[in-house]
Motif scaffolding. Structure first.
Motif, short mmCIF file in Angstrom:
data_model
loop_
_atom_site.label_atom_id
_atom_site.label_comp_id
_atom_site.label_asym_id
_atom_site.label_seq_id
_atom_site.Cartn_x
_atom_site.Cartn_y
_atom_site.Cartn_z
N MET A 1 0.85 -1.19 0.00
CA MET A 1 0.00 0.00 0.00
C MET A 1 0.89 1.25 0.00
O MET A 1 0.68 2.20 0.75
N GLU B 1 6.71 -5.14 -1.03
CA GLU B 1 6.21 -6.51 -0.89
C GLU B 1 6.60 -7.38 -2.08
O GLU B 1 6.27 -7.07 -3.22
N TYR C 1 4.52 -10.77 -4.47
CA TYR C 1 3.60 -9.65 -4.17
C TYR C 1 2.17 -10.17 -4.16
O TYR C 1 1.38 -9.88 -3.26
N VAL C 2 1.84 -10.94 -5.19
CA VAL C 2 0.49 -11.48 -5.30
C VAL C 2 0.20 -12.43 -4.15
O VAL C 2 -0.87 -12.39 -3.54
N LYS C 3 1.19 -13.26 -3.82
CA LYS C 3 1.01 -14.23 -2.74
C LYS C 3 0.76 -13.51 -1.41
O LYS C 3 -0.18 -13.83 -0.69
N ASN D 1 -0.36 -10.55 -0.87
CA ASN D 1 -1.57 -9.75 -0.82
C ASN D 1 -2.85 -10.51 -1.11
O ASN D 1 -3.94 -9.99 -0.93
N GLY D 2 -2.69 -11.74 -1.61
CA GLY D 2 -3.87 -12.59 -1.81
C GLY D 2 -4.35 -13.13 -0.48
O GLY D 2 -5.46 -13.62 -0.36
N ASP D 3 -3.54 -13.02 0.53
CA ASP D 3 -3.87 -13.69 1.78
C ASP D 3 -3.27 -12.96 2.97
O ASP D 3 -2.66 -13.53 3.84
N TYR D 4 -3.49 -11.63 3.00
CA TYR D 4 -2.82 -10.80 4.00
C TYR D 4 -3.45 -10.94 5.39
O TYR D 4 -2.78 -10.91 6.40
N ARG D 5 -4.79 -11.07 5.40
CA ARG D 5 -5.45 -11.01 6.70
C ARG D 5 -5.37 -12.29 7.49
O ARG D 5 -5.56 -12.31 8.69
N LEU E 1 -4.01 -3.91 -4.69
CA LEU E 1 -4.30 -4.59 -3.42
C LEU E 1 -5.70 -5.20 -3.43
O LEU E 1 -5.89 -6.32 -2.95
N SER F 1 -5.43 -8.25 -5.76
CA SER F 1 -4.75 -9.38 -5.12
C SER F 1 -5.65 -10.06 -4.10
O SER F 1 -5.67 -11.29 -3.99
N TYR G 1 -0.55 -14.70 -10.06
CA TYR G 1 0.82 -15.11 -10.41
C TYR G 1 1.01 -15.05 -11.93
O TYR G 1 2.04 -14.64 -12.42
#
Lengths: 402, 402
Positions: free
Chosen positions: A178, A271, A393-395, A397-401, B302, B305, B391
């Motif tokens: 972000m 990231e 980056y995708v990894k 932010n695909g699963d940040y929470r 974000l 993602s 990806y």
């Protein structure tokens, strides 16, 4: 351990602990930075219209341009929830009580997930322990406590001389997603023992933020909680800087050095990043054009993906220049890629030139790559920093929470 | 095969072949679309300052608002090279000769890598074969010949009635990276047998492009070669549309339907995409605010993602609304995720509400997800389309040229 980062200037102490906001006990989540005496202080904030609650409280407390301490939590942004301002005010009050200072001399910041309530309990339970642990060696712990997806701590310090007096400056920052700051950055706190008027400090912070943190982009998303704060406690005992003369310029240069280092560190640790990208624009017709072009190129997903793949696909750079919000002649542009492995010209006068693809790949494979853009139509320059766009980056932010 | 896409209206023929611009012989790379008679024609183009050479030639040829055929190559954008305009002019001339029409009645377009010279030889060698193969069943071949990283063809057609006369309309488009159109899109060609004045056609194309193609974002990069062209040959024999009345509205609605379908198809087939995202903004204070908010959310790396990870991280949506260039009250926003699996409210009055994470994940797992944003402060709406960031986007773009 030694005096580093925000503890490098005289009279500043810091500490960072795990208080329980984050589930992972090995990650610190509460940070305190304290000056022995009251400081001239200034902040710049995100221009996102949706702002974190701590920003409202910090603005309120800085209305007199004075502050003595900073409290920061990671793991929760305290934003877009029902009681954010109340909690931020409570954080300031609890910290001030633990330090024996006034609540309105506190700066408050939060970083982490948006939209969840921040429980004050772990902060209330551990704030005295945090304050009691303040030391001149706590710079690194403080830095660790503000990290979210950052993989490295970001700190820097240095010194400069004003009228024969040695002054010191130091700072910390965190990224790393972000990140597309506008008038501020994610979180950065810079301390100095220089003596400077609040008026001059408010001026210099804007000038420097604009050329450093505001020239970074990791993913084009401007956060709700960006904040850069500078605190100066005057313990260097230099004649106070009260006007835009030589001493102002010396301090500005020192502040610029710290801010630029932290901005680059943030870009490098973006990231998922595998490399730091620097975009240097030279010979542009106006300063604004130079800055918009540099920022447009560094923010392009296609340029960033090409850099990840070590692909000298310079057409995407011309494309990003083309859609930047700037006035210039689009027919005279030269592009060169540079790194420790050498330099390769890929575009002259806005047209492709033959180049050795093998050599270009070697140049792009390095940890830092410079995209050098010569506009050939003026004298203005600008520099921006970013990173490549990667699977990670995708990894992340695909699963940040979760 | 039947009459589909651009061949659906009366009097239009098309064809697509592999002529040798692309190395892969299984991929078509040259497309021709032809009307039996001269057409009212209009185009909108990229607002990127760095423009593809074909755009200059097409603009020149459309100065009289008339055209009879379109020639398009894929595999090379004919942009940022030294002889682009000369080659584009040559493409028009060769095609016109093969068709027996005037060179200035040709529309020319190119898509592919930027910055390499386009060799005219394979086009010269195969243009007569391409013209000889024109047929009313060639719509799909034409569509295939304009694809780059697209994984699916994008075409649509339909009919409408003006004063008792059945009129037909059809179109094709290609994406699928460098998609963040501004006043136009990547490439889309729409044909109709409606009779419409050139003045009205130039008006309606702008109105429709603005609400359809200009509301798509795959990666935030506005291409150098975006172009939407509409050609109307009048073979439906309706009374010519000459003013903004009821018949204009009927044609606009038909054009809107085709354009919206193609825009959505482009978003769904965005590079690396696993799902189509639709962002619906309702009850916004102004049309401009609604559009800027919808575009900002759909373009956020974000948000994209999180959608890839089926993560209901709505804070990122509030963040993207916050940095959109729009005036609105940021405290009254509701957010709901919707798909065939159901609907879940995640944010009310700009604050988080409790929701079932399991249910949210199921909703986000579907092929099409709607991000529904109720601003609760006016009556304006807007809709935008995009896709998740995966990806595969990084993979495709890390190594596009090789």
């Amino acid at each position: 351990m030694s005096q580093t980062g925000v503890c490098y200037p005289k009279g500043f102490l810091a500490n960072g602990i795990h208080c329980g906001i984050r589930k992972n006990k090995s990650k610190k989540d509460l940070c305190l930075i304290y000056s022995e005496n009251i400081c001239a202080a200034a902040s710049v904030y995100t221009q996102n219209k949706v702002k974190g609650a701590p920003i409202a409280i910090t603005k309120e407390n800085l209305s007199n341009h004075l502050a003595q301490a900073i409290v920061v939590n990671s793991g929760n942004a305290n934003t877009c929830n029902s009681n954010g301002e109340q909690i931020a005010r409570e954080m300031a009050k609890l910290s001030a009580n633990a330090l024996g200072i006034q609540a309105n001399d506190m700066i408050v910041a939060s970083t982490g997930v948006i939209g969840q309530k921040l429980d004050i309990t772990p902060i209330a339970n551990h704030i005295q322990e945090l304050a009691d642990g303040l030391s001149v060696e706590g710079g690194i712990a403080a830095c660790e406590a503000i990290m979210t997806t950052d993989t490295t701590i970001k700190e820097w310090h240095g010194s400069f001389v004003i009228d024969g007096k040695e002054c010191r400056i130091g700072g910390i920052a965190k990224g790393s997603g972000m990140i597309h700051p506008n008038m501020a950055t994610m979180l950065s706190f810079i301390t100095s023992d220089v003596d400077i008027s609040t008026e001059m400090l408010n001026l210099v912070i804007k000038e420097v933020a604009d050329e450093t943190f505001n020239m970074v982009s990791v993913d084009g998303d401007t956060s709700t909680n960006d904040m850069l704060t500078v605190m100066c406690n005057g313990q260097a005992e230099n004649p106070q800087i009260r006007e835009k003369g030589n001493n102002y310029a010396i301090f500005k240069e020192a502040l610029f050095r710290v801010a630029k280092h932290l901005a680059r560190a943030m870009a490098k640790d973006g990231e998922g990043a595998t490399k730091l990208l620097t975009c240097q624009v030279v010979n542009a017709p106006t300063k604004q054009a130079a800055k918009h072009i540099a920022k447009s190129v560094i923010a392009s997903s296609l340029v960033k993906s090409a850099m990840f793949g070590n692909d000298a696909n310079w057409g995407r750079i011309l494309c990003a220049i083309g859609y930047s919000d700037a006035d210039y002649d689009e027919t005279t542009i030269d592009v060169t890629f540079t790194s420790v492995a050498g330099s390769v010209d890929v575009c002259k006068q806005s047209q492709g030139v033959d180049f050795d693809e093998e050599q270009a790949t070697q140049i792009l494979k390095q940890e830092e790559v410079i995209i050098y853009i010569d506009m050939n139509q003026g004298k203005e320059t600008a520099e921006s920093w970013g990173c490549d766009l990667t699977y990670d980056y995708v990894k992340i932010n695909g699963d940040y929470r979760t």
